[in-house]
Design a protein around this motif. Structure first.
Motif, short mmCIF file in Angstrom:
data_model
loop_
_atom_site.label_atom_id
_atom_site.label_comp_id
_atom_site.label_asym_id
_atom_site.label_seq_id
_atom_site.Cartn_x
_atom_site.Cartn_y
_atom_site.Cartn_z
N ALA A 37 0.83 -1.21 0.00
CA ALA A 37 0.00 0.00 0.00
C ALA A 37 0.86 1.25 0.00
CB ALA A 37 -0.94 -0.01 1.21
N ARG A 38 1.84 1.30 0.89
CA ARG A 38 2.64 2.51 1.02
C ARG A 38 3.40 2.83 -0.27
NH1 ARG A 38 4.69 6.20 0.32
NH2 ARG A 38 5.82 7.69 1.63
N LEU A 59 1.25 4.22 -2.99
CA LEU A 59 0.96 5.66 -2.86
C LEU A 59 1.99 6.49 -3.62
CD1 LEU A 59 -0.09 6.26 0.87
CD2 LEU A 59 -1.53 5.70 -1.10
N SER A 60 3.25 6.09 -3.55
CA SER A 60 4.29 6.84 -4.27
C SER A 60 4.06 6.77 -5.78
CB SER A 60 5.68 6.30 -3.92
OG SER A 60 5.95 6.51 -2.55
N ILE A 112 1.18 6.39 -7.25
CA ILE A 112 0.02 7.24 -7.54
C ILE A 112 0.45 8.71 -7.53
CG2 ILE A 112 -2.18 8.04 -6.59
CD1 ILE A 112 -2.62 5.04 -5.76
N GLY A 113 1.29 9.07 -6.57
CA GLY A 113 1.82 10.43 -6.53
C GLY A 113 2.57 10.78 -7.80
N ARG A 114 3.32 9.82 -8.32
CA ARG A 114 4.06 10.05 -9.55
C ARG A 114 3.09 10.26 -10.73
NH1 ARG A 114 5.86 6.23 -12.97
NH2 ARG A 114 7.21 7.03 -14.63
N ASN A 158 0.06 11.44 -10.51
CA ASN A 158 -0.55 12.77 -10.37
C ASN A 158 0.31 13.83 -11.06
OD1 ASN A 158 -2.78 11.89 -8.89
ND2 ASN A 158 -1.81 12.25 -6.91
N ARG A 183 -0.45 16.18 -14.53
CA ARG A 183 -0.30 17.64 -14.58
C ARG A 183 0.64 18.07 -15.70
NH1 ARG A 183 0.16 17.24 -9.18
NH2 ARG A 183 2.33 17.86 -9.01
N ASP A 193 -10.57 4.85 -4.56
CA ASP A 193 -10.77 6.31 -4.50
C ASP A 193 -9.57 7.06 -5.08
OD1 ASP A 193 -13.25 6.02 -3.39
OD2 ASP A 193 -12.64 6.44 -1.34
N LEU A 194 -8.40 6.45 -5.02
CA LEU A 194 -7.20 7.08 -5.58
C LEU A 194 -7.05 6.77 -7.07
CD1 LEU A 194 -4.68 6.55 -2.64
CD2 LEU A 194 -5.63 8.72 -3.45
N ARG A 200 0.84 5.12 5.99
CA ARG A 200 0.16 3.82 5.95
C ARG A 200 -0.92 3.71 7.01
NH1 ARG A 200 -2.69 0.60 6.06
NH2 ARG A 200 -2.64 -1.62 5.52
N GLU A 207 7.38 12.62 2.04
CA GLU A 207 7.17 12.59 0.59
C GLU A 207 6.20 13.66 0.14
OE1 GLU A 207 6.56 8.67 -0.86
OE2 GLU A 207 5.89 9.35 -2.83
N ALA A 226 4.74 14.32 -2.65
CA ALA A 226 3.59 13.90 -3.46
C ALA A 226 2.43 13.39 -2.61
CB ALA A 226 4.01 12.83 -4.47
N LEU A 227 2.70 13.04 -1.36
CA LEU A 227 1.62 12.54 -0.51
C LEU A 227 0.67 13.64 -0.05
CD1 LEU A 227 2.98 9.59 1.60
CD2 LEU A 227 2.26 9.71 -0.78
N GLU A 267 -0.88 15.70 -2.06
CA GLU A 267 -2.01 15.57 -2.99
C GLU A 267 -2.75 14.25 -2.80
OE1 GLU A 267 -0.98 15.97 -7.14
OE2 GLU A 267 -3.07 16.36 -7.68
N VAL A 268 -2.00 13.18 -2.56
CA VAL A 268 -2.64 11.87 -2.36
C VAL A 268 -3.58 11.93 -1.15
CG1 VAL A 268 -2.20 9.47 -1.69
CG2 VAL A 268 -0.83 10.54 -3.51
N LEU A 292 -7.81 11.88 -0.79
CA LEU A 292 -8.55 10.97 0.09
C LEU A 292 -9.41 11.72 1.10
CD1 LEU A 292 -5.85 8.20 0.64
CD2 LEU A 292 -8.01 7.99 -0.63
#
Lengths: 333, 333
Positions: A46-47, A50-51, A53-55, A57, A61, A109-110, B47, B100, B102-103, B105-106, B110
């Protein structure tokens, strides 16, 4: 000569895994793809997801003139209208939800709209296609499938073993997908699928995406376009014209280290060659007729030569995926 | 006698931390709260914060007749119209974004719409109010504030030290909040704020939410409603009528273990008593006039008795927060 005007096609590729940059997004546009399902995680938890998904995002843009995020079917049509490609985020394993049921909704949701239950190995949900034994869907797996059904995250069985796949199709209250694989009758790779499984998939309203990854093709990198389209025709006979599409498994701009990560993750100290071998451990060369996403018109030409045209050709090139995703991405209940 | 019809007020509480259940949501409705900002993380990393968000997703489903998620100002007005309470998720520390950028925005995607930069201690962003030294905003902190500004996640300085707070106000391109604290001139707790800081906050268009946590009150649990409303009046003189609201810091249904987590997290082996003491380590009793969210009409009565009425009273009770959140939750750029 291109026999079909691709302007009238909604082209969807249900699997690509590339080291995305502007050049690759421009290739998607050159191939006139309205949507592509991209892999963001193989073994990532999961963690780590997230990175990724951040990338994405940031990519959305920075390249908003070429790509848009896809959360629903309408996003694909809107992307087509704007001359952009809708990007569907997906995972090739259930690792992004760790062992926590509530993370299905959080990841959905992400924007993680497609998730494989297993990647080659045993997962917390089921068995992968390289396991010697297949005990089917686990207790957590039953919960996860139900939750994926509820939130509108599509179950993908591309790398799952046979029993696990059949049970997932049975347990899922909504149609599932095999986003990238071919019939084992075409080429007997462990990753390709039995007719029995493909029939069960079709009967339940599920979808198969045809792979152009050489290890899934008869003759590997030398497979001809005619061989490929003949397989498409035979699979349409088996599954029906509404149940198939493309999932090219195109991988671009990665070095051998990424292949090692995909195959060996953190689960082994020894090299695992996956679909390759010790003699040929690296990425196989693409067939001559599909080097990049910009080669997509060749598939149209090939399908046309195979005898598909009009409505049927449009369904295979993306119309079926569009319909499947339009329903599948919606939450229910 | 209630001198003001609360039906015409949009009541907003900018901080509560409770062990939420149906009874507590019913208390929110009894107090006619249109919105409440709830804390989901103190020391929890990215997390662990996902698990809290997953838990709130379930609460929203199971109690959808009483509460709705709040992502924008319009959600507060719609909740008021429907007779529900809009829940704003927030963190009292920057721990949910790990290290991080980028988190931001993540987490914002949420629904984490408010984030403190520090909680009592030094964080990766700045100094908390209990640190002996305060070096101001860090390199990462400058990036994080800019990114929070961009996505529409509100900077909260409630537990930050003075220099860190002043620098955050200066660096932030959008107004920031101190969701729950009082002027130190009213009660000289480390958590309360200097006039200099409150003036800078007001000048920049920021907001202060008045706390009713006994350790922030003159006389503690014995503080009278009149003492409290007199402080409100003096602070309005200092900051202006548009820059203040409520942030009661109401904590309901927690045992002492939770207080230990809030105060000591994982950062010390010794008990840290925070605003309490070794003699009185537990939750302090609430003032007689504010036991639960259902006591909210008492505040209205008190403010009315203090001389506030009509438009001014409506601003303090929630109108100011509504305006602040309506702008602050929107992405810019």
């Amino acid at each position: 000569m291109d026999p079909v005007d691709t302007d009238n096609l909604v082209i969807v590729d249900a699997l690509q895994f590339s080291n995305w940059d502007r050049e690759l997004f421009e290739e998607l546009r050159a191939g006139d793809l309205a949507a592509v399902h991209v892999t963001i995680s193989y073994w990532e938890d999961a963690r780590a997801t997230l990175s990724h998904i951040g990338r994405w995002n940031r990519l959305f843009r920075e390249h908003g003139d070429l790509i848009v995020p896809c959360r629903r079917g309408a996003d694909i049509l809107e992307a087509k209208r704007q001359g952009k490609t809708a990007i569907i985020l997906g995972a090739q394993n259930c690792s992004p939800i760790d062992d926590e049921l509530a993370l299905v909704e959080v990841m959905n949701d992400l924007g993680l709209k497609i998730m494989q239950l297993t990647y080659n190995n045993q997962s917390l949900i089921g068995a992968g296609c390289y396991e010697a034994e297949d005990a089917g869907i686990s207790r957590f797996g039953r919960e996860a499938i139900r939750e994926m059904n509820r939130v509108g995250m599509i179950v993908d069985l591309s790398h799952s073993a046979e029993r696990t796949s059949l049970e997932a199709i049975e347990l899922s209250e909504r149609p599932v997908a095999i986003t990238h694989a071919n019939p084992a009758s075409f080429h007997p790779a462990l990753r390709n699928k039995s007719d029995r499984l493909l029939e069960a998939l079709a009967e339940s309203g599920g979808m198969l995406g045809f792979s152009i990854y050489p290890h899934h093709l008869k003759g590997g990198s030398d497979c001809t376009l005619g061989d490929f389209t003949a397989m498409v025709a035979r699979t349409v006979d088996l599954m029906g014209i509404d149940r198939v599409g493309l999932g090219t498994d195109l991988c671009r701009k990665w070095g051998p280290g990424t292949l090692t990560w995909m195959r060996s993750g953190r689960w082994t100290f020894e090299p695992d060659y996956g679909e390759g071998s010790a003699e040929r451990p690296s990425w196989p060369p693409q067939p001559s007729w599909f080097h990049t996403a910009a080669s997509m018109p060749n598939i149209v030409t090939g399908l046309h030569a195979e005898g598909f045209s009009g409505e049927d050709l449009a369904k295979i090139m993306g119309g079926n995926w569009l319909a499947f995703f339009t329903d599948g991405f919606e939450a229910k209940g």
